[in-house]
Design a protein around this motif. Structure first.
Motif, PDB file in Angstrom:
ATOM      1  N   ARG A 127       0.906  -1.270  -0.090  1.00 44.65           N
ATOM      2  CA  ARG A 127      -0.135  -0.062   0.332  1.00 44.65           C
ATOM      3  C   ARG A 127       0.932   1.229  -0.032  1.00 44.65           C
ATOM      4  O   ARG A 127       1.984   1.157   0.439  1.00 44.65           O
ATOM      5  N   ARG A 128       0.618   2.268  -0.682  1.00 45.95           N
ATOM      6  CA  ARG A 128       1.116   3.642  -0.900  1.00 45.95           C
ATOM      7  C   ARG A 128       0.978   4.389   0.477  1.00 45.95           C
ATOM      8  O   ARG A 128      -0.159   4.265   1.052  1.00 45.95           O
ATOM      9  N   GLU A 129       2.155   4.953   1.152  1.00 48.13           N
ATOM     10  CA  GLU A 129       1.933   5.649   1.950  1.00 48.13           C
ATOM     11  C   GLU A 129       3.006   6.963   1.870  1.00 48.13           C
ATOM     12  O   GLU A 129       4.290   6.626   2.043  1.00 48.13           O
ATOM     13  N   GLY A 130       2.666   8.110   1.453  1.00 44.95           N
ATOM     14  CA  GLY A 130       3.412   8.918   0.759  1.00 44.95           C
ATOM     15  C   GLY A 130       4.174   8.585  -0.175  1.00 44.95           C
ATOM     16  O   GLY A 130       3.778   8.107  -1.150  1.00 44.95           O
ATOM     17  N   ARG A 131       5.583   8.918  -0.077  1.00 42.68           N
ATOM     18  CA  ARG A 131       6.629   8.228  -1.073  1.00 42.68           C
ATOM     19  C   ARG A 131       6.719   6.874  -0.939  1.00 42.68           C
ATOM     20  O   ARG A 131       7.517   6.273  -1.930  1.00 42.68           O
ATOM     21  N   HIS A 132       6.318   6.258  -0.166  1.00 42.43           N
ATOM     22  CA  HIS A 132       6.911   4.742   0.434  1.00 42.43           C
ATOM     23  C   HIS A 132       5.783   3.841  -0.085  1.00 42.43           C
ATOM     24  O   HIS A 132       4.533   4.317   0.041  1.00 42.43           O
ATOM     25  N   THR A 133       5.984   2.710  -0.433  1.00 39.93           N
ATOM     26  CA  THR A 133       5.415   1.472  -0.562  1.00 39.93           C
ATOM     27  C   THR A 133       5.466   0.685   0.514  1.00 39.93           C
ATOM     28  O   THR A 133       6.826   0.433   0.714  1.00 39.93           O
ATOM     29  N   ILE A 134       4.585   0.237   1.319  1.00 42.28           N
ATOM     30  CA  ILE A 134       4.481  -0.547   2.608  1.00 42.28           C
ATOM     31  C   ILE A 134       4.165  -1.915   1.938  1.00 42.28           C
ATOM     32  O   ILE A 134       3.032  -2.040   1.732  1.00 42.28           O
TER      33      ILE A 134
END
Length: 134
Positions: free
Chosen positions: A71-78
């Motif tokens: 899932r995307r969280e800001g610039r990161h994919t978690i």
């Protein structure tokens, strides 16, 4: 050859596909790390010392097999585990092979619970402490 989603097969084929996914040392390390909580790609790359192209390839394989999701969280994919069978198998393997999951994976807080600017220093400290064990 395209990967079959693990849930699309007979029970024996499901088990075989799951074991095939875990038979790769990089995928095993990724899944082991995700067992402790969600991780960003940057965290996985640093903690597991897997280069980004290889990491991306293995994450794609695990995602295509339906074992992890992102899932995307800001610039990161978690990324996180999304198949309870993987969790069960990994916990069982950890009982058979206590050193399967390196200690540094168990002490790294889940994504979002640390200051990312401290991550490189934290990884160096963990690697140094892991060397002391061996």
């Amino acid at each position: 050859m395209p990967m079959t989603k693990i849930v699309d097969c007979s029970p024996a084929d499901n088990a075989l596909e799951l074991l095939k996914q875990l038979a790769n040392p990089n995928r095993l390390a990724i899944v082991g790390s995700l067992l402790e909580g969600p991780r960003s790609v940057a965290e996985l790359e640093l903690v597991l010392s897997i280069r980004q192209p290889t990491l991306s390839q293995q994450i794609t394989s695990l995602r295509d097999a339906g074992l992890i999701e992102g899932r995307r969280e800001g610039r990161h994919t978690i990324y996180f585990l999304c198949d309870e069978r993987v969790t069960s198998v990994m916990r069982f393997l950890a009982t058979l092979y206590p050193d399967l999951l390196p200690a540094q994976l168990r002490i790294l807080p889940p994504f979002g619970n640390m200051n990312c600017t401290d991550l490189p220093e934290m990884i160096v400290d963990m690697r140094l402490s892991a060397q002391d064990v061996y």
